[in-house]
Design an enzyme around this catalytic site. Sequence first.
Site, PDB file in Angstrom:
ATOM      1  N   GLU A 197      36.051  44.488  38.885  1.00 31.90           N
ATOM      2  CA  GLU A 197      36.929  45.115  37.880  1.00 31.90           C
ATOM      3  C   GLU A 197      36.455  46.494  37.430  1.00 31.90           C
ATOM      4  O   GLU A 197      36.373  46.801  36.236  1.00 31.90           O
ATOM      5  CB  GLU A 197      37.091  44.174  36.686  1.00 31.90           C
ATOM      6  CG  GLU A 197      37.670  42.824  37.075  1.00 31.90           C
ATOM      7  CD  GLU A 197      37.796  41.834  35.921  1.00 31.90           C
ATOM      8  OE1 GLU A 197      37.714  42.269  34.749  1.00 31.90           O
ATOM      9  OE2 GLU A 197      37.958  40.636  36.187  1.00 31.90           O
ATOM     10  N   GLU A 245      40.426  34.268  43.000  1.00 25.50           N
ATOM     11  CA  GLU A 245      40.446  33.555  41.707  1.00 25.50           C
ATOM     12  C   GLU A 245      41.863  33.022  41.408  1.00 25.50           C
ATOM     13  O   GLU A 245      42.366  33.111  40.310  1.00 25.50           O
ATOM     14  CB  GLU A 245      39.989  34.486  40.576  1.00 25.50           C
ATOM     15  CG  GLU A 245      38.628  35.126  40.819  1.00 25.50           C
ATOM     16  CD  GLU A 245      38.178  36.014  39.675  1.00 25.50           C
ATOM     17  OE1 GLU A 245      38.759  35.934  38.571  1.00 25.50           O
ATOM     18  OE2 GLU A 245      37.235  36.817  39.856  1.00 25.50           O
TER      19      GLU A 245
END
Length: 395
Positions: A205, A310
């Site tokens: 991220e 995920e």
Amino acid sequence: MNKLSMMQTKLLRITFSYVLTFLFSIGLVSIVGCSSDDSSWRPIIDEPSGDDDDDDNGELNFTYNPQSSLKDLAAYPVGMIVSAAKLSSSSDENESFKSILTDDYNSITAENDMKMANMFTAADTYDWSDGDEIVAYAKENNMRVHGHALLWHQSIPGWLNNFDGSDEEFETLIENYIKEAVSHFAQETFEDGTPVVASWDVVNEAFDGAQMRNSLFFQRMGEDYVAKCFQWAREVDSDVKLFYNDYNIAGEGTKRNSVINMVNNFASEGIPIDGVGLQMHVNHDWPTTNEINQAITAIANTGLLVHLSELDVKVNFNDDLEELTLERAQEQEKRYQEVAEAYANVPEEQQFGITIWGMRDRDSWLYEGGLEWPLLYNNNFEYKVAHRGFAEGLE
Ligand code: G3I
């Protein structure tokens, strides 16, 4: 046992179960406990089953009885997240967890145990113990470990956040951490010499929308910190697969383009990178199916490995449900199938796998308050129709 006899056995059991259920229903027999020593055997549940867990607001779950395990259906690794605590506990709940884990999955990711906040305990001080437990379990059960995540702005230990040394000293701490972590977890191998820890999310991220996130790492190491981290990891392990991981790569086109530009620049500048993880925290109705296909194809077109790292499917993002309805459960089933089908278009040599971000709905990071049902198994470890959709998509 060959497949045919396995199918015959299952057919006999299904018949036995229906006969037993009929006899039970007319009161001719009471089931006081019926178990099987065949770990692949699962209860016949194809009717809406009331959830007897009252603190789940009596939610209704809609389940089915799978005929094959996910890992047998998939042409690539299928992953689940774990914790050392769950793997080391022998509680009934965690034994159920491990039974499904080893039945349906052949890859594991530490949900939190291999993050910096858990392993980087002080300057040049590390605690690998939880990760070591996970690696030992994976080795024993012939499962791959995907390391998650060396750098993430949401998992910075307090002492590092408050570190008052110079930027150069900060960068040296990070370099040493990455090299020590990757080296440490490269040690365990299967009998054939393959490392148990196959890969790492080196940086997670780094983008906030289309821009580089103004994280502590960005502030103290400069905008090329991502490249530096990949180089440090590669310096100590020439084989481990190095991933960049992020959310909304499917869903935010401008963010996706920035990620693609970065990894393409890495390739032209000789920065080592092997793959991109699309987290895929999606909703039953967002992003569009077309956007999901476009995103996965765009990442595949970089030529790198593609990991749906995920995956979970929110069904109550708009808080319009007080309980999981059959209609929404079926929309979730369709969404899981769509994602798996989109992934099937990735060239086989680039299919790193799909990892599901949690087992039971209540285990999800999204479960707060119990009004979200994002995963494949309900709170009784029963197989939701979402599991059926995912399985269909894997075939
Ligand atoms: O272990 C402590 C416990 O001792 C303490 O009592 C409790 C209450 O404060 O907190 C526990 O730690 C929590 C940890 O999960 C373990 O349960 C942290 O507060 C909590 O923030 C942490 O949440 C995790 C989150 O990442 C932040 O690390 C979620 O479980 C995990 O699912 C989530 O996963 C992330 C991925 O790593 C990256 N992509 C996004 C995804 C969702 O946020």
